[in-house]
Design a protein around this motif. Sequence first.
Motif, PDB file in Angstrom:
ATOM      1  N   GLU A  25       1.031  -1.296  -0.346  1.00 36.86           N
ATOM      2  CA  GLU A  25       0.165   0.050  -0.273  1.00 36.86           C
ATOM      3  C   GLU A  25       0.991   1.293   0.084  1.00 36.86           C
ATOM      4  OE1 GLU A  25      -3.361  -0.110   2.758  1.00 36.86           O
ATOM      5  OE2 GLU A  25      -3.079   1.863   3.352  1.00 36.86           O
ATOM      6  N   VAL A  26       0.633   2.480  -0.649  1.00 36.52           N
ATOM      7  CA  VAL A  26       1.641   3.569  -1.244  1.00 36.52           C
ATOM      8  C   VAL A  26       0.357   4.391  -0.869  1.00 36.52           C
ATOM      9  CG1 VAL A  26       2.962   5.196  -2.625  1.00 36.52           C
ATOM     10  CG2 VAL A  26       2.620   2.578  -2.909  1.00 36.52           C
ATOM     11  N   THR A  27       1.176   5.134   0.162  1.00 32.28           N
ATOM     12  CA  THR A  27       0.423   6.115   0.692  1.00 32.28           C
ATOM     13  C   THR A  27       1.212   7.753  -0.087  1.00 32.28           C
ATOM     14  OG1 THR A  27       0.097   5.702   2.207  1.00 32.28           O
ATOM     15  CG2 THR A  27      -0.879   7.916   2.195  1.00 32.28           C
ATOM     16  N   VAL A  28       0.639   8.653  -1.052  1.00 36.23           N
ATOM     17  CA  VAL A  28       1.931   9.769  -1.411  1.00 36.23           C
ATOM     18  C   VAL A  28       1.218  11.230  -1.157  1.00 36.23           C
ATOM     19  CG1 VAL A  28       2.096   8.123  -3.511  1.00 36.23           C
ATOM     20  CG2 VAL A  28      -0.536   9.275  -3.762  1.00 36.23           C
ATOM     21  N   ASP A  29       1.760  11.747  -1.587  1.00 38.37           N
ATOM     22  CA  ASP A  29       0.992  13.738  -1.437  1.00 38.37           C
ATOM     23  C   ASP A  29       0.005  13.187  -1.870  1.00 38.37           C
ATOM     24  OD1 ASP A  29       3.052  16.223  -0.430  1.00 38.37           O
ATOM     25  OD2 ASP A  29       1.258  16.302  -1.334  1.00 38.37           O
ATOM     26  N   PRO A  30      -0.854  14.056  -1.432  1.00 39.11           N
ATOM     27  CA  PRO A  30      -2.419  14.526  -2.159  1.00 39.11           C
ATOM     28  C   PRO A  30      -1.576  15.568  -3.434  1.00 39.11           C
ATOM     29  CG  PRO A  30      -2.607  14.953  -0.550  1.00 39.11           C
ATOM     30  CD  PRO A  30      -1.195  14.421  -0.054  1.00 39.11           C
ATOM     31  N   SER A  31      -0.708  16.214  -3.545  1.00 39.63           N
ATOM     32  CA  SER A  31      -0.470  16.547  -4.342  1.00 39.63           C
ATOM     33  C   SER A  31      -0.012  16.189  -6.014  1.00 39.63           C
ATOM     34  CB  SER A  31       1.103  17.692  -4.224  1.00 39.63           C
ATOM     35  OG  SER A  31       2.170  17.640  -4.063  1.00 39.63           O
ATOM     36  N   LEU A  32       0.420  15.108  -5.463  1.00 40.61           N
ATOM     37  CA  LEU A  32       0.717  13.802  -6.701  1.00 40.61           C
ATOM     38  C   LEU A  32      -0.689  13.889  -7.757  1.00 40.61           C
ATOM     39  CD1 LEU A  32       2.368  12.445  -8.019  1.00 40.61           C
ATOM     40  CD2 LEU A  32       2.219  10.564  -6.905  1.00 40.61           C
ATOM     41  N   LEU A  33      -1.566  13.723  -6.580  1.00 37.80           N
ATOM     42  CA  LEU A  33      -2.424  12.994  -7.470  1.00 37.80           C
ATOM     43  C   LEU A  33      -3.592  14.490  -7.964  1.00 37.80           C
ATOM     44  CD1 LEU A  33      -4.380  11.378  -4.049  1.00 37.80           C
ATOM     45  CD2 LEU A  33      -3.269  10.150  -6.167  1.00 37.80           C
ATOM     46  N   ILE A  34      -3.743  15.512  -7.715  1.00 38.21           N
ATOM     47  CA  ILE A  34      -3.657  15.964  -8.724  1.00 38.21           C
ATOM     48  C   ILE A  34      -3.029  16.898  -9.884  1.00 38.21           C
ATOM     49  CG2 ILE A  34      -3.946  18.695  -8.132  1.00 38.21           C
ATOM     50  CD1 ILE A  34      -5.524  18.164  -5.843  1.00 38.21           C
ATOM     51  N   LEU A  35      -1.810  16.294  -9.051  1.00 38.65           N
ATOM     52  CA  LEU A  35      -0.675  16.533 -10.403  1.00 38.65           C
ATOM     53  C   LEU A  35      -1.283  15.531 -12.134  1.00 38.65           C
ATOM     54  CD1 LEU A  35       1.551  18.353 -11.238  1.00 38.65           C
ATOM     55  CD2 LEU A  35       3.629  15.933 -10.369  1.00 38.65           C
ATOM     56  N   LEU A  36      -1.530  14.140 -11.498  1.00 36.17           N
ATOM     57  CA  LEU A  36      -2.318  13.717 -12.439  1.00 36.17           C
ATOM     58  C   LEU A  36      -3.462  13.754 -12.802  1.00 36.17           C
ATOM     59  CD1 LEU A  36      -0.824  10.072 -10.811  1.00 36.17           C
ATOM     60  CD2 LEU A  36      -0.454  11.400 -12.415  1.00 36.17           C
TER      61      LEU A  36
END
Length: 645
Positions: A25-36
């Motif tokens: 399970e990977v937790t990423v900075d929400p900014s990465l999701l916005i970036l995508l």
Amino acid sequence: MADTVNINERKTQAGYWEWEVGKDEVTVDPSLLILLGYNINELNNSLQSWQRLIRPDYIDAVCQKYNEHVISKGADPFVLEVGLINKNGAGTYILITGKAVKWNEQNKPVIMSGSYVNVTPFKEGEKELRHVKDLLTKTSQTALVGGWEIDLTTNKVIWTQVTKNIFEVPDSYVPDRSSPARFVKAENRAKLKKVVDRAINEGKPYDIELKIVTAKGKEKWTRAAGQPEFVDGKCVRLFGAFQDIDRLKLNEEALMQKNGQLQKAIAEKLDFLSVMSHEIRTPMNAVIGFTNLLLQNPRADQVEYLNVLKYSAENLLLLINDILDFNKIDAGKIDLENIAFDVRELCKNIQSAQQQEADKKDLALNINIDNKVPLSIKGDPMRLGQIITNLTANAIKFTTAGKVDINVKTVRQTAHTVTLYFEVTDTGIGIPEDKFNYIFEKFSQASIETTRKYGGTGLGLAITKRLLEMMGSNINVKSVEGRGSSFFFELKFKKAAATLPQTASAPIAAKANELAGKKILIVEDNPINVLVIKKFLQQWAMEFDVAQNGLIAVEKASANYYDLILMDLQMPEMDGFDATIAIRKLSAQHRQLPILALTASVVADMREKILEAGMNECVAKPFKPADLYATLSHYLTDSNIGIHA
Ligand code: ADP
């Protein structure tokens, strides 16, 4: 977790990540999701199947990096670029750094974490850069242009692949500063050194052609260009290009060779024409001469035939002269003179030469010259005379009633130059408008009936046009069928200081009975020509002697007194030029003796050679009796005898 709005507003291009390896399970900075391109509500930032966000072609690299990190027990840093798939399918590139922060007993990472930074903009720049570089490489390969540079502070030398290809060295070849000189042909080395030294010392770029011998021993032409770069007045770098111009050079050489062959062919054609026309002129001389003689006292029933004979022979001669002249102009074998002359005098001479033809048709032949035309201008009076004569003769030929005008006007003038407008107008048959261009082409006449009705060669206007082009001008025509034509052009001249005596070989007015008793030496090897001249001299009650070549002429001139010598030019033993030079050396009296060249050649440079050799004037062969008479009487009156050094 920050609220949606705040996250959307974040411009962060970097962030954290954490991977629970066991749970995958990977937790990423929400900014990465916005970036995508995802909304935070759309995708939980704890990604279960994170692999689906990674571009398939990056999966292997991620796995490999992970393995290396594990094997090295965390010593190998986890740094790599990863391509991600956006919501809309586009690509986003991030640079990931990280490490295992928790290991299990089997030395396997339990948790890995790190940061990422968005490198997409750099990737796009890099893509563009790669594209430009690729384009540059392709262009340089196509144009066979290779680059090079020398860093003068470190002496490091760089050659691009194409430069290596040009010199045919292996890809592994390491060039140094003297590499080009090693390949340049021995005779070109000094040239290269000179321009490179100058570039360094004087800051001048260079661009030269050099022949090289490649590493494989092949000789080829290259173009070498170079440029210095200065920092604080010191040359720190030289850079430039080599271009393989072997194929260009070969084409150029082939072209030059072809051009040479063409020039040779033109010269041969001209020689052939000169010889042929000379050969034809000699018998023509006899035909025209004897026709003239017969016409002086003709049998009534033969007058018409004799006139036709004379007309045809003269027309044939005109054709020969025109062809020769046209070919000379075409081959660029004509040099224009630049001497002082008087336009009024020139026009008057043309008028008197054409007057007889105009009178025959009852045409008025007028000259109108405006007062502002300078008394003396510099140019080529013979060629200008030829142009105006051609136009005037045509005007008379194609006019049955009315008049022909020769007009000269001043268009503009400065202290030293004057532009004159010349115009020959007639009230003749005119020219259809669709033939305005055609008539200036060689051997072209406005109508197929022209030759039959008016004679002519169709070369006069072609010659006129070319002569004017050589003088930097153009001929123009205006015409209304049945009403008349006007040919006109402008010429710019330098003003001359004073009017010189008339030098063009225009007819000179004859004076009666001046020739009787005068003694002439005829120098001529052709017995028929001698016979023709003798007959006329006899009619004019002159005395004469004959010399068959130049040598005999010199002997006779030194032993006897003559009032004038008629000198043929081409003769065996000694030609007319050398004979004249020898005669002029005999005595002071011989230096003043009029010597007239008898020449079948009509070209300008011949006249120059004749005057240079010390002869006074040319008499064209075959001659018109009236012209010969006029020229002889001009030279046999005391006031006209010139002095020759
Ligand atoms: P040529 O006079 O020997 O035929 P040119 O080259 O001098 O050759 O002239 C070409 C043609 O142009 C002539 O045959 C004639 O048809 C036409 N042309 C020239 N000058 C005139 C003129 N003044 N009036 C009418 N037609 C002319």
